[in-house]
Scaffold this motif. Structure first.
Motif, PDB file in Angstrom:
ATOM      1  N   GLY A  93      48.471  36.621  48.491  1.00  0.00           N
ATOM      2  CA  GLY A  93      49.186  36.958  49.724  1.00  0.00           C
ATOM      3  C   GLY A  93      49.746  35.739  50.438  1.00  0.00           C
ATOM      4  O   GLY A  93      50.768  35.847  51.128  1.00  0.00           O
ATOM      5  N   SER A  94      49.117  34.584  50.256  1.00  0.00           N
ATOM      6  CA  SER A  94      49.600  33.396  50.967  1.00  0.00           C
ATOM      7  C   SER A  94      50.957  32.953  50.444  1.00  0.00           C
ATOM      8  O   SER A  94      51.636  32.156  51.088  1.00  0.00           O
ATOM      9  CB  SER A  94      48.583  32.260  50.870  1.00  0.00           C
ATOM     10  N   VAL A  95      51.369  33.463  49.280  1.00  0.00           N
ATOM     11  CA  VAL A  95      52.749  33.261  48.825  1.00  0.00           C
ATOM     12  C   VAL A  95      53.465  34.611  48.697  1.00  0.00           C
ATOM     13  O   VAL A  95      54.379  34.772  47.886  1.00  0.00           O
ATOM     14  CB  VAL A  95      52.831  32.438  47.517  1.00  0.00           C
ATOM     15  N   LEU A  96      53.013  35.558  49.521  1.00  0.00           N
ATOM     16  CA  LEU A  96      53.666  36.864  49.690  1.00  0.00           C
ATOM     17  C   LEU A  96      53.770  37.672  48.391  1.00  0.00           C
ATOM     18  O   LEU A  96      54.860  38.118  47.990  1.00  0.00           O
ATOM     19  CB  LEU A  96      55.068  36.683  50.310  1.00  0.00           C
ATOM     20  N   ARG A  97      52.641  37.865  47.753  1.00  0.00           N
ATOM     21  CA  ARG A  97      52.620  38.785  46.621  1.00  0.00           C
ATOM     22  C   ARG A  97      51.280  39.512  46.635  1.00  0.00           C
ATOM     23  O   ARG A  97      50.374  39.151  47.402  1.00  0.00           O
ATOM     24  CB  ARG A  97      52.860  38.045  45.291  1.00  0.00           C
ATOM     25  N   THR A  98      51.145  40.513  45.829  1.00  0.00           N
ATOM     26  CA  THR A  98      49.933  41.326  45.802  1.00  0.00           C
ATOM     27  C   THR A  98      49.597  41.644  44.356  1.00  0.00           C
ATOM     28  O   THR A  98      50.478  41.601  43.491  1.00  0.00           O
ATOM     29  CB  THR A  98      50.135  42.607  46.640  1.00  0.00           C
ATOM     30  N   VAL A  99      48.331  41.933  44.095  1.00  0.00           N
ATOM     31  CA  VAL A  99      47.928  42.301  42.738  1.00  0.00           C
ATOM     32  C   VAL A  99      47.187  43.632  42.742  1.00  0.00           C
ATOM     33  O   VAL A  99      46.511  43.986  43.704  1.00  0.00           O
ATOM     34  CB  VAL A  99      46.999  41.240  42.078  1.00  0.00           C
ATOM     35  N   GLY A 100      47.321  44.361  41.654  1.00  0.00           N
ATOM     36  CA  GLY A 100      46.537  45.560  41.380  1.00  0.00           C
ATOM     37  C   GLY A 100      45.952  45.377  39.995  1.00  0.00           C
ATOM     38  O   GLY A 100      46.702  45.397  39.017  1.00  0.00           O
ATOM     39  N   LEU A 101      44.642  45.140  39.920  1.00  0.00           N
ATOM     40  CA  LEU A 101      44.040  44.696  38.663  1.00  0.00           C
ATOM     41  C   LEU A 101      42.895  45.589  38.215  1.00  0.00           C
ATOM     42  O   LEU A 101      42.110  46.073  39.031  1.00  0.00           O
ATOM     43  CB  LEU A 101      43.481  43.274  38.822  1.00  0.00           C
ATOM     44  N   SER A 102      42.794  45.797  36.914  1.00  0.00           N
ATOM     45  CA  SER A 102      41.568  46.248  36.283  1.00  0.00           C
ATOM     46  C   SER A 102      40.871  45.003  35.769  1.00  0.00           C
ATOM     47  O   SER A 102      41.524  44.013  35.434  1.00  0.00           O
ATOM     48  CB  SER A 102      41.877  47.164  35.093  1.00  0.00           C
ATOM     49  N   PHE A 103      39.546  45.048  35.732  1.00  0.00           N
ATOM     50  CA  PHE A 103      38.837  43.879  35.200  1.00  0.00           C
ATOM     51  C   PHE A 103      37.690  44.322  34.313  1.00  0.00           C
ATOM     52  O   PHE A 103      37.187  45.444  34.428  1.00  0.00           O
ATOM     53  CB  PHE A 103      38.328  42.971  36.328  1.00  0.00           C
ATOM     54  N   SER A 104      37.293  43.450  33.414  1.00  0.00           N
ATOM     55  CA  SER A 104      36.096  43.669  32.614  1.00  0.00           C
ATOM     56  C   SER A 104      35.312  42.367  32.566  1.00  0.00           C
ATOM     57  O   SER A 104      35.884  41.282  32.632  1.00  0.00           O
ATOM     58  CB  SER A 104      36.468  44.104  31.192  1.00  0.00           C
ATOM     59  N   VAL A 105      34.005  42.494  32.493  1.00  0.00           N
ATOM     60  CA  VAL A 105      33.123  41.352  32.306  1.00  0.00           C
ATOM     61  C   VAL A 105      32.239  41.680  31.117  1.00  0.00           C
ATOM     62  O   VAL A 105      31.620  42.746  31.093  1.00  0.00           O
ATOM     63  CB  VAL A 105      32.246  41.079  33.550  1.00  0.00           C
ATOM     64  N   VAL A 106      32.220  40.815  30.130  1.00  0.00           N
ATOM     65  CA  VAL A 106      31.422  41.044  28.916  1.00  0.00           C
ATOM     66  C   VAL A 106      30.503  39.858  28.708  1.00  0.00           C
ATOM     67  O   VAL A 106      30.930  38.714  28.850  1.00  0.00           O
ATOM     68  CB  VAL A 106      32.338  41.201  27.681  1.00  0.00           C
ATOM     69  N   ARG A 107      29.237  40.134  28.389  1.00  0.00           N
ATOM     70  CA  ARG A 107      28.281  39.070  28.097  1.00  0.00           C
ATOM     71  C   ARG A 107      27.681  39.318  26.727  1.00  0.00           C
ATOM     72  O   ARG A 107      27.175  40.406  26.456  1.00  0.00           O
ATOM     73  CB  ARG A 107      27.178  39.053  29.155  1.00  0.00           C
ATOM     74  N   GLY A 108      27.731  38.307  25.877  1.00  0.00           N
ATOM     75  CA  GLY A 108      27.183  38.482  24.540  1.00  0.00           C
ATOM     76  C   GLY A 108      27.169  37.168  23.793  1.00  0.00           C
ATOM     77  O   GLY A 108      27.460  36.113  24.355  1.00  0.00           O
ATOM     78  N   SER A 109      26.859  37.258  22.522  1.00  0.00           N
ATOM     79  CA  SER A 109      26.709  36.066  21.685  1.00  0.00           C
ATOM     80  C   SER A 109      27.801  36.070  20.619  1.00  0.00           C
ATOM     81  O   SER A 109      27.617  36.638  19.548  1.00  0.00           O
ATOM     82  CB  SER A 109      25.335  36.076  21.015  1.00  0.00           C
TER      83      SER A 109
END
Lengths: 147, 147, 147, 147, 147, 147
Positions: A93-109
């Motif tokens: 927003g500080s440079v006048l834009r916006t995001v709409g995001l999906s996210f994933s977090v994966v933990r493994g070896s």
């Protein structure tokens, strides 16, 4: 100006690289004994994206919220993923834009040598653009760290 | 230290977001009348990654090599994708790391309103790490521009 | 693809802001007792741009080459000007682009209060683009420092 | 500490490069059938600078506000111009400084080959400094994009 | 132009923060006729860190608050020190982290050649991390400028 | 998660470089069972600084050269330290400057809670400047990572 859901150009470009049937993703991760979570966040503030991913990872026991070393590993993975999303300065927003995001977090070896231990990956995928409906294009980011 | 190909953590994280059977990717793009190309490049020099993607896009008629405006659109999409790959400074060997990347370039009309015209997407996916076999993790980048 | 010299868009945009007859520029600077120099440099290496400006400033006695404090003031002004030219990372050939620049270095006392002393300005103006003739657009940069 | 309006060092440095009588700027642009607008904005927030330029460009029909591809072209030109102004991080008040800027937006066909089509230039010129009257120096930025 | 090995201004600024038990630091600086100050600041906003250092330097007469050239020299030294603290983007709370810092500002003549004049060093040392008690690690930064 | 005030890893890494006369630094680290090494490197190429620190850390068994996760932790600590040294872009000779640095690498357990495990600190201290003898000032950097 809305994106045609059948022709999301970035998604298609990515799938050309990732071409694999996804139906069994969840089963495969579960079978491997890996833990993961997914979520969504839309914001004009980068710190809210960070917080959304951190909260989801803690609430789903992807990381141990009592250990700073795990929070530290996750934090840097999130910031690296945000650099892919923002491409230049980690600002929304500080440079006048916006995001709409999906996210994933994966933990493994992910390494053959078990001594390489666990790693964490944060992926962000969605849209970035002006704070006007439809005035946006796709964006992606990936951050990976040892944990 | 080699990555276990069945457990590429970044790829799995991405597919959690992108979950779709890929078998028909090429057909779909062809059916839509979009043009695209793919390729591979490994280097310690960022300018060689840029050149590899530019050359592939020109040789496959994704862009018109006679028009600077098309080269300009492609160039900025490549640099944006490299920012996702490098996460901080667009430097590879100059900070003692190397990349092994697959890339795709897709050109098409992703918006419902045909007046939005054509756009170009550059995607990079592969590994980044020390110049030592196996000492690497996955990385991704996506750049999108109007053309 | 060559730029039409009568319609340099960036130059016109700048002159809209700077609108002033230039005929007497040199006289005015001389009358004010300010010193300045101009030059040209084309390169794919940022350090050659830095060196060209430094050498011109020293050879024209804009700065005293025996004093590090003057070299330090000039160096930071050059780097700041290069940030305007490169817009993002201070890299040229390493991201497969080239510049053709004119530069000026001006030293004088721009503040009404004489205690503010001397300042130095470095300006760069020219083109940036692919290493292909004509595949380029204009660029500008300005760095200012106390000396 | 106010700048002496007759000895603005940065402006003089720029005019050494741009030396041309400006009296006919507006006529020339009109004769060429180019469109342009100018304006002013002072702020400690980068997003307000972006918004001021975008609003002026839309209100003066420099870009079509219904087309994202035109807004996208303009946005990136503005951010590139801001990088020349801020030289390092696209931040103003968040690092305790303020800007007072004039801006121009020009749209036209600057290449000899008409197939190169239209381009857009955003120029910013003014002062940057501490939020204290007079504690400031000049700054400039230029961003150019195909449209 | 050589640095006087007994009067390395950056090292002195750093040791004022790190070497708490070194009783002779303050004496040595006083004996050399250098001026300095120290202070503390904790914040999630980068501009508050800048303001805290600027205010301390002015209130302790390290710089002359009436001269912009001195404020300009100090400002850039602070921002450079913040780059060591933040390592990538000069952002704190906007990327969901917080700092707790001690700072020192030292002004003196560190070069053997007295014509090199006075320089200013800003040092920051403390912790950076999540806005959760204990979830933090150390950080440092040093900025040096001619004054 | 609190840092143990007697075992601040960053401070120890810094004092190894700054406090040459402090005879007890080495004893204290040995008493704590921490491992560390020091070295020197002068270069105009950032990758040579990275390589010098990596080689010293491996040769002194600070990290296990067979494990990528340890190399990954060290690499990011080095790059973060280089950001303090270079303050803006992680570039040295490519922007016409050179560094002469001492470095230390310390590995230990700085948190009161032993479950926080081991961390690594990389500290760089020396001079940065023009490739002309004496035309330089001091610089410092610190990078800390979990390992």
């Amino acid at each position: 100006m809305a994106l045609n859901q059948n022709f999301r150009i970035g998604r298609k470009a990515l799938l050309l690289l990732l071409n694999e049937e996804d139906k069994k993703q969840h089963e495969r991760l579960a079978d491997a004994g890996w833990c993961y979570c997914t979520g969504k966040v839309g914001s004009m503030e980068a710190h809210k994206v960070v917080a959304a991913v951190e909260t989801a990872a803690k609430n789903n026991q992807i990381i141990n919220k009592e250990l700073y070393r795990e929070g530290h590993a996750l934090y840097h993975a999130i910031i690296e993923a945000l650099q892919g999303v923002t491409r230049g300065q980690v600002q929304i927003g500080s440079v006048l834009r916006t995001v709409g995001l999906s996210f994933s977090v994966v933990r493994g070896s992910p390494y053959e040598n078990s001594a390489e231990g666990e790693w964490i990956a944060v992926s962000l995928y969605g849209t970035i653009g002006a704070p006007v409906k439809g005035a946006e294009h796709e964006t992606i980011g990936l951050g990976i760290n040892h944990i």
